[in-house]
Design an enzyme around this catalytic site. Structure first.
Site, short mmCIF file in Angstrom:
data_model
loop_
_atom_site.label_atom_id
_atom_site.label_comp_id
_atom_site.label_asym_id
_atom_site.label_seq_id
_atom_site.Cartn_x
_atom_site.Cartn_y
_atom_site.Cartn_z
N ASP A 239 -58.29 -142.64 14.47
CA ASP A 239 -59.59 -141.97 14.39
C ASP A 239 -60.49 -142.62 13.34
OD1 ASP A 239 -61.44 -140.10 15.27
OD2 ASP A 239 -60.84 -138.60 13.78
N LYS B 17 -57.01 -129.71 1.16
CA LYS B 17 -57.28 -129.42 2.56
C LYS B 17 -56.37 -128.31 3.05
CE LYS B 17 -57.61 -131.71 7.10
NZ LYS B 17 -57.50 -133.03 7.79
N GLY C 199 -63.47 -130.09 8.96
CA GLY C 199 -63.06 -131.07 9.95
C GLY C 199 -62.43 -130.43 11.16
N MET D 168 -59.28 -130.04 11.93
CA MET D 168 -58.10 -129.23 11.69
C MET D 168 -58.21 -128.35 10.46
SD MET D 168 -54.98 -131.86 12.50
CE MET D 168 -53.81 -130.74 11.70
N GLY D 169 -59.00 -128.74 9.50
CA GLY D 169 -59.01 -127.97 8.26
C GLY D 169 -60.29 -128.06 7.49
N ALA E 227 -66.14 -130.06 3.01
CA ALA E 227 -66.33 -130.43 4.41
C ALA E 227 -65.45 -129.57 5.31
CB ALA E 227 -66.02 -131.91 4.63
N VAL F 124 -61.89 -128.87 3.66
CA VAL F 124 -61.58 -129.61 2.44
C VAL F 124 -62.37 -128.99 1.29
CG1 VAL F 124 -61.57 -131.85 1.30
CG2 VAL F 124 -61.19 -131.71 3.77
#
Length: 535
Positions: free
Chosen positions: A145, A46, A26, A28-29, A24, A31
């Protein structure tokens, strides 16, 4: 500092974690599914995304995520195993976070496939998520979140809360910039939308939005249109009524979680977990809701009867008249200033989406599919001999990867052309033909006599440069000129015997045909004597 773009499948991080494939992308990073080479187990790793690596605040938040998640121990929380920063060849470093690898889909994927869930399954998800939040809140941590994309459903069907990327300790110094709204617009609490500090009650509101989405198949303000309208709706608009088949007590729990005022929400995540579990066992039981929920119901300004269902539904007026006007004005000012100047740190206006499978599609088809999914395309061409021109040969991220809306997907498209190899001149025809075949081209032979090139070697190539895949290239091969010797000239008064005689007898002593002869032989050259002589 290096970022996620410096790593790829097969990379080994810190000499221990080998990346296999991206799971995935996201806020910020990225995975990655990885293998812990030391322990021989599968993990999720991550690393920071491009654009964040040089930002000190991002690095601090990334470290804070590791500490935050590691501080929470609960069966419904994805545990963190390791965190580190490895120096790379460029002089920077790669920051990484190692977590348990959870086999299964996110709740966002489940909802995309199922549309909506029933009361019992929704209550189970709410109970388990609330239990995980209670564990976080007890350690002084607010997630900030909660959304379907951050709730993983493992193979047993249990909820696993993940991504504490913007979580914050209640007594910690804020790591977000002043005036920045933190959270996902569709699931953000009213207080977060106004830029106020998030509290445990903020997580409960977001959980209420998740529960609403499970029961209705969509978030309550999914049609708001944009981030500003969505934030304004969370501040002052009551959610639409849930579907008729949702039990009134279940709806009451959800609406209690969605109270605009944090003080009107349930007192704790533990209370929510207990209530959801009780409703799941017996939604029609005698007074299954806690006293606090009933008190909230007593302040309800509207009670509507659901047509055709015979059930009494609860619609809660979250703002009293004087609060409603004040909230509208203050909220409009706050949201107008904050949203226009802020970046929602963790995701865009909707939840994550799954990248479609684009390999084999035409470029036009791939672009259309990405557009329909809310994604954008970045196209580069590559020479791929034998492949269909204009078709997608590769994509990054790969199909089924979960990404945020608006993510750019890199497409590698077959160019339909190749470059004629250089350096064919001077090669043999067989060698040059082999090199042409390797790039999908055909060879045709032509010859030209010349004494300026080595015979049997290619002296010219036509065409050169870029050509259509499968085209024919003419190789002109040098041939040696043929030399023809002139025929000998014979004079008119010379017989063939005289011509041949001297050649045959040159350098040899001439023998007499008759040693007894007088030496007067026949000059005709026939080699006979007359046999007549005087004694």
């Amino acid at each position: 500092m290096a970022d996620a773009r410096t790593v790829q499948a097969g990379s080994i991080i810190d000499g221990r974690y080998q990346l296999t494939h991206r799971i995935a992308v996201g806020g910020m990073g990225e995975v990655w599914s990885s293998t812990d080479l030391a322990l021989g187990r599968r993990v999720a790793l991550k690393v920071l995304l491009a654009g964040h690596a040089q930002d000190e605040v991002t690095r601090l938040r990334f470290r804070a995520e590791a500490k935050a998640a590691a501080s929470v121990s609960h069966p419904n929380v994805v545990p963190v195993f390791d965190f580190g920063e490895e120096d790379d060849e460029s002089g920077g470093c790669i920051a990484y976070l190692v977590m348990e690898h959870v086999a299964g889909d996110s709740l966002a994927e489940v909802l995309r496939g199922a549309g909506r869930l029933g009361d019992e399954r929704t209550l189970e998800i709410v109970a388990e998520t609330a239990a995980a939040l209670e564990a976080a809140h007890r350690t002084g941590l607010v997630h900030r979140d909660i959304k379907p994309g951050n709730l993983l459903i493992d193979e047993s069907g249990s909820v696993r809360v993940t991504d504490f990327g913007i979580a914050r300790a209640m007594d910690a110094t804020p790591l977000t910039r002043t005036g920045t709204i933190v959270g996902t617009p569709q699931y953000i609490s009213p207080e977060q939308a106004q830029g106020h500090t998030a509290t445990p009650a903020s997580d409960l509101y977001s959980l209420g939005v998740v529960a609403y989405a499970c029961l209705a198949g969509r978030a309550p303000f999914a049609d708001a249109g944009n981030e500003i309208s969505t934030a304004m709706a969370h501040i002052q608009v009551e959610p639409p009524a849930l579907p008729d088949d949702v039990h009134p007590n279940v709806a009451a729990l959800v609406l209690a979680l969605l109270a605009k005022d944090p003080a009107d929400r349930p007192a704790s995540a533990a209370e929510v977990s207990r209530t959801a579990s009780a409703l799941r066992r017996d939604p029609s039981g005698a007074d299954p809701l806690p006293t606090a929920f009933m008190a909230l119901g007593s302040r309800t300004s509207e009670t509507s009867s659901r047509s055709g269902s015979g059930r009494r539904g609860v619609r809660i007026s979250f703002l009293r008249p004087w609060d409603r006007r004040r909230g509208t004005i203050a909220g409009a000012i706050a949201v107008g200033l904050l949203v226009l100047s802020a970046v929602f740190l963790q995701s865009a206006a909707s939840d994550s989406v799954r990248v479609p499978n684009l390999v084999g599609k035409s470029e036009a088809e791939a672009r259309a599919m990405l557009s329909d999914a809310g994604l954008t395309a970045q196209v580069r061409s590559r020479d791929m001999p034998g492949e269909e021109a204009g078709s997608v040969d590769a994509q990054d991220p790969k199909a089924s990867t979960e990404v945020d809306p608006g993510t750019r997907v890199s497409l590698t498209v077959v160019s339909g052309q190749v470059t004629v190899p250089r350096g064919l001149k001077g090669e043999s025809f067989a060698s040059a033909s082999k090199k042409l075949s390797a790039v999908g081209l055909r060879a045709s032979k032509a010859t030209q006599t010349t004494d300026e090139h080595r015979p049997g070697r290619v002296m010219a190539v036509t065409p050169t440069g870029r050509v259509t895949d499968g085209a024919t290239v003419v190789l002109t091969v040098a041939a040696k000129p043929v030399t023809i010797s002139p025929e000998p000239q014979i004079s008119a008064d010379q017989g063939p015997s005289n011509d041949a005689g001297p050649s045959d007898t040159k350098g040899k002593p001439k023998k007499s045909q008759n040693p007894k002869s007088s030496g007067k032989g026949n000059s005709s050259g026939k080699g006979k004597s007359s046999g007549k002589g005087k004694p």
